[in-house]
Write a protein that holds these residues in place. Structure first.
Motif, PDB file in Angstrom:
ATOM      1  N   LYS A 110       1.053   4.496  -3.991  1.00 30.83           N
ATOM      2  CA  LYS A 110       0.869   5.910  -4.316  1.00 30.83           C
ATOM      3  C   LYS A 110       1.962   6.403  -5.272  1.00 30.83           C
ATOM      4  O   LYS A 110       1.701   7.208  -6.150  1.00 30.83           O
ATOM      5  CB  LYS A 110       0.867   6.749  -3.040  1.00 30.83           C
ATOM      6  CG  LYS A 110       0.544   8.193  -3.289  1.00 30.83           C
ATOM      7  CD  LYS A 110       0.404   8.973  -2.009  1.00 30.83           C
ATOM      8  CE  LYS A 110       0.074  10.417  -2.354  1.00 30.83           C
ATOM      9  NZ  LYS A 110      -0.221  11.222  -1.210  1.00 30.83           N
TER      10      LYS A 110
ATOM     11  N   LYS B 144       0.817  -1.218   0.000  1.00 34.40           N
ATOM     12  CA  LYS B 144       0.000   0.000   0.000  1.00 34.40           C
ATOM     13  C   LYS B 144       0.847   1.263   0.000  1.00 34.40           C
ATOM     14  O   LYS B 144       0.548   2.211  -0.723  1.00 34.40           O
ATOM     15  CB  LYS B 144      -0.909   0.017   1.229  1.00 34.40           C
ATOM     16  CG  LYS B 144      -2.213  -0.679   1.015  1.00 34.40           C
ATOM     17  CD  LYS B 144      -3.219   0.323   0.542  1.00 34.40           C
ATOM     18  CE  LYS B 144      -4.618  -0.248   0.686  1.00 34.40           C
ATOM     19  NZ  LYS B 144      -5.448   0.115  -0.430  1.00 34.40           N
ATOM     20  N   ASP B 145       1.906   1.292   0.812  1.00 37.11           N
ATOM     21  CA  ASP B 145       2.715   2.501   0.917  1.00 37.11           C
ATOM     22  C   ASP B 145       3.484   2.800  -0.374  1.00 37.11           C
ATOM     23  O   ASP B 145       3.864   3.934  -0.628  1.00 37.11           O
ATOM     24  CB  ASP B 145       3.670   2.429   2.111  1.00 37.11           C
ATOM     25  CG  ASP B 145       4.619   1.241   2.051  1.00 37.11           C
ATOM     26  OD1 ASP B 145       4.294   0.240   1.397  1.00 37.11           O
ATOM     27  OD2 ASP B 145       5.694   1.326   2.676  1.00 37.11           O
ATOM     28  N   ARG B 146       3.705   1.825  -1.200  1.00 39.68           N
ATOM     29  CA  ARG B 146       4.407   2.017  -2.481  1.00 39.68           C
ATOM     30  C   ARG B 146       3.432   2.319  -3.625  1.00 39.68           C
ATOM     31  O   ARG B 146       3.803   2.895  -4.630  1.00 39.68           O
ATOM     32  CB  ARG B 146       5.230   0.762  -2.787  1.00 39.68           C
ATOM     33  CG  ARG B 146       5.862   0.736  -4.150  1.00 39.68           C
ATOM     34  CD  ARG B 146       7.366   0.750  -4.137  1.00 39.68           C
ATOM     35  NE  ARG B 146       7.921   0.383  -5.428  1.00 39.68           N
ATOM     36  CZ  ARG B 146       8.023   1.212  -6.461  1.00 39.68           C
ATOM     37  NH1 ARG B 146       7.604   2.442  -6.375  1.00 39.68           N
ATOM     38  NH2 ARG B 146       8.559   0.800  -7.598  1.00 39.68           N
TER      39      ARG B 146
END
Length: 141
Positions: free
Chosen positions: A119, A115-117
């Protein structure tokens, strides 16, 4: 013949590009800016990318609503297209981008992108979806 796709957003523009034969599409990069109106450097970076990759055509995502109507985002994309036309002497095709971001999110999830990558790469994968759809429909048409 290389084609570059652009997924225009309020603070980003995602780029995807074809291989030299214009067949295989891959995400290229995301151009970030502080504010929506800060487009001069964005256009310059797209211009440099076109030169570096010897791009012959641009495809710009056209953000219609699901019912086909045009909203505020369409006006911004058309203004962006005009800026591009002044600096880049290539054909610029507007192409319906409905659901491209949702499809890009699904692709990233299916491929296990954290998830953090997501974006970081979402807009360039959305540009990839737009360009693949553009090429598919161009062949059928």
């Amino acid at each position: 013949m290389r084609i570059l796709a652009l997924d225009y957003g309020s603070k980003t523009v995602g780029l995807a590009i074809t291989d030299p034969l214009g067949i295989i599409v891959q995400p290229l990069k995301t151009i970030w800016r502080e504010r929506e109106g800060k487009l001069r450097k964005t256009v310059e970076e797209i211009q440099e990318t076109c030169k570096e990759y010897q791009v012959e055509e641009l495809v710009l995502g056209y953000p219609c609503h699901m019912d086909g109507s045009e909203g505020e985002r369409v006006e911004r994309v058309l203004a962006f297209q005009e800026m591009l036309k002044k600096k880049i002497e290539l054909p610029i095709h507007l192409y319906d981008e409905r659901l491209s971001t949702m499809e890009a999110e699904e692709i990233l999830r299916e491929n296990g992108v954290p998830k953090d990558r997501q974006k970081e790469v979402l807009d360039q994968v959305a540009a990839q979806v737009i360009l693949e759809d553009y090429l598919r429909n161009r062949e059928e048409g």
